[in-house]
Design an enzyme around this catalytic site. Structure first.
Site, PDB file in Angstrom:
ATOM      1  N   GLY A 165       6.375  45.518 -59.255  1.00  0.00           N
ATOM      2  CA  GLY A 165       4.728  44.709 -59.048  1.00  0.00           C
ATOM      3  C   GLY A 165       3.706  45.236 -58.974  1.00  0.00           C
ATOM      4  CB  ALA A 180       8.489  42.158 -56.170  1.00  0.00           C
ATOM      5  CD  GLU A 189       6.393  43.990 -62.604  1.00  0.00           C
ATOM      6  OE1 GLU A 189       6.627  43.701 -61.687  1.00  0.00           O
ATOM      7  OE2 GLU A 189       6.335  42.969 -63.937  1.00  0.00           O
ATOM      8  CD  GLU A 238      10.585  45.852 -61.508  1.00  0.00           C
ATOM      9  OE1 GLU A 238      10.513  47.095 -62.676  1.00  0.00           O
ATOM     10  OE2 GLU A 238       9.490  45.617 -61.307  1.00  0.00           O
TER      11      GLU A 238
END
Ligand code: COA
Length: 260
Positions: free
Chosen positions: A112, A66, A115, A135
């Protein structure tokens, strides 16, 4: 449709969606997540798309996570909203698409990025791929489904270690873990994805749609996967594809599925 942060092209039944922010290692900002949603939605609706391949632009990254610059000053409420919206419009959305989605992981797939790859129906990788959920090194936890899908794919202990250490695994280890199905050279990655897509496309798209639902049901709370399978199995008997598939077999010829 034209996009600013992604590319989407369709050839011979395959839609290739490429996250296209190579200068930011294809990090997922809000706009990119929205565009990915639109592109997946359009491909899933299109009669021309039988399989979707998702990959990253450039030689370094699939998606490096992200976009950290966008959420660095978020508070508790905004943090929760970020994860909820992303899961709804991209990660859960991709997992539940009726069109098969293959992730072609061509470099860093972090946070992300991993993910997104895990939300796809399955993954292949190039030898330079590096995967991880870093993270906790930023003081957060994975928020786009990583704490759920990583243990589903690699087992709880391996997922715990990957998340707690915030480390990366290489393509060979990802293959050993079952996180990716195949590893190939960077040059051959898309060709391999297309070859697998070709095998998928020979089969009944209606039956594949039912199979995706039934397999996904195994991972949904409060849903009986066996019952879902029975329902989807039964539904196949009312389709033109079933008629064609069984008739072709009995006539000793290749099936030509109408996709209905
Ligand atoms: N969010 C925002 N920007 C990112 C990003 C992310 N997740 N990952 C990389 N970028 C940006 C960098 O800030 C840099 O931008 P700049 O040139 O404007 O400074 C550019 O992409 C290139 O990255 P850089 O760090 O210089 O490349 P590198 O080869 O030295 O390192 C990584 C590669 C992947 C190890 C490193 O970029 C990284 O750790 N990224 C963050 C990974 C992460 O924690 N993801 C989870 C987010 S929740």
């Amino acid at each position: 449709m034209s996009y600013e942060n992604i590319l989407s092209t369709t050839t011979n039944g395959i839609t290739k969606i490429t996250v296209n922010r190579p200068n930011k290692l294809n990090a997922l900002n809000k706009a990119t997540i929205q565009e990915l949603h639109e592109a997946f939605k359009a491909a899933n609706k299109s009669k021309d798309t039988k399989v979707i391949i998702v990959t990253g632009s450039g030689e370094k990254a699939f998606v490096a996570g992200a976009d950290i610059s966008e959420f660095a000053d978020f508070d508790v409420e905004n943090g929760g909203k970020l994860a909820a919206k992303g899961q709804e419009i991209l990660f859960d959305y991709v997992e539940n698409l009726s069109t098969p989605v293959i992730a072609a992981v061509n470099g860093f797939a972090l946070g992300g990025g991993l993910e997104l790859a895990m939300a796809c129906h399955f993954r292949i990788a190039s030898t330079n791929a590096k995967m991880g959920l870093p993270e906790v090194s930023l003081g957060v936890i994975p928020g786009y489904g990583g704490t759920q899908r990583l243990p589903q794919l690699v087992g709880k202990g391996r997922a715990m270690e990957m998340v707690m250490t915030a480390g990366m695994i290489d393509a060979a280890q990802a293959l050993e873990y079952g996180l990716v199905n195949h590893v190939t050279t960077e040059d051959e990655l898309i060709a391999l994805a297309e070859k697998i897509a070709g095998k998928i496309m020979r089969n009944s798209s209606v039956a594949i749609k039912g199979a995706i639902k039934a397999i996904n049901a195994n991972f949904k709370d409060g849903i009986d996967g066996y019952k879902t399978e029975i329902k989807q199995f039964g539904k196949c008997f009312g389709t033109e594809d079933f008629k064609e598939g069984t008739t072709a077999f009995l006539e000793k010829r290749k099936a030509d599925f109408p996709g209905e």
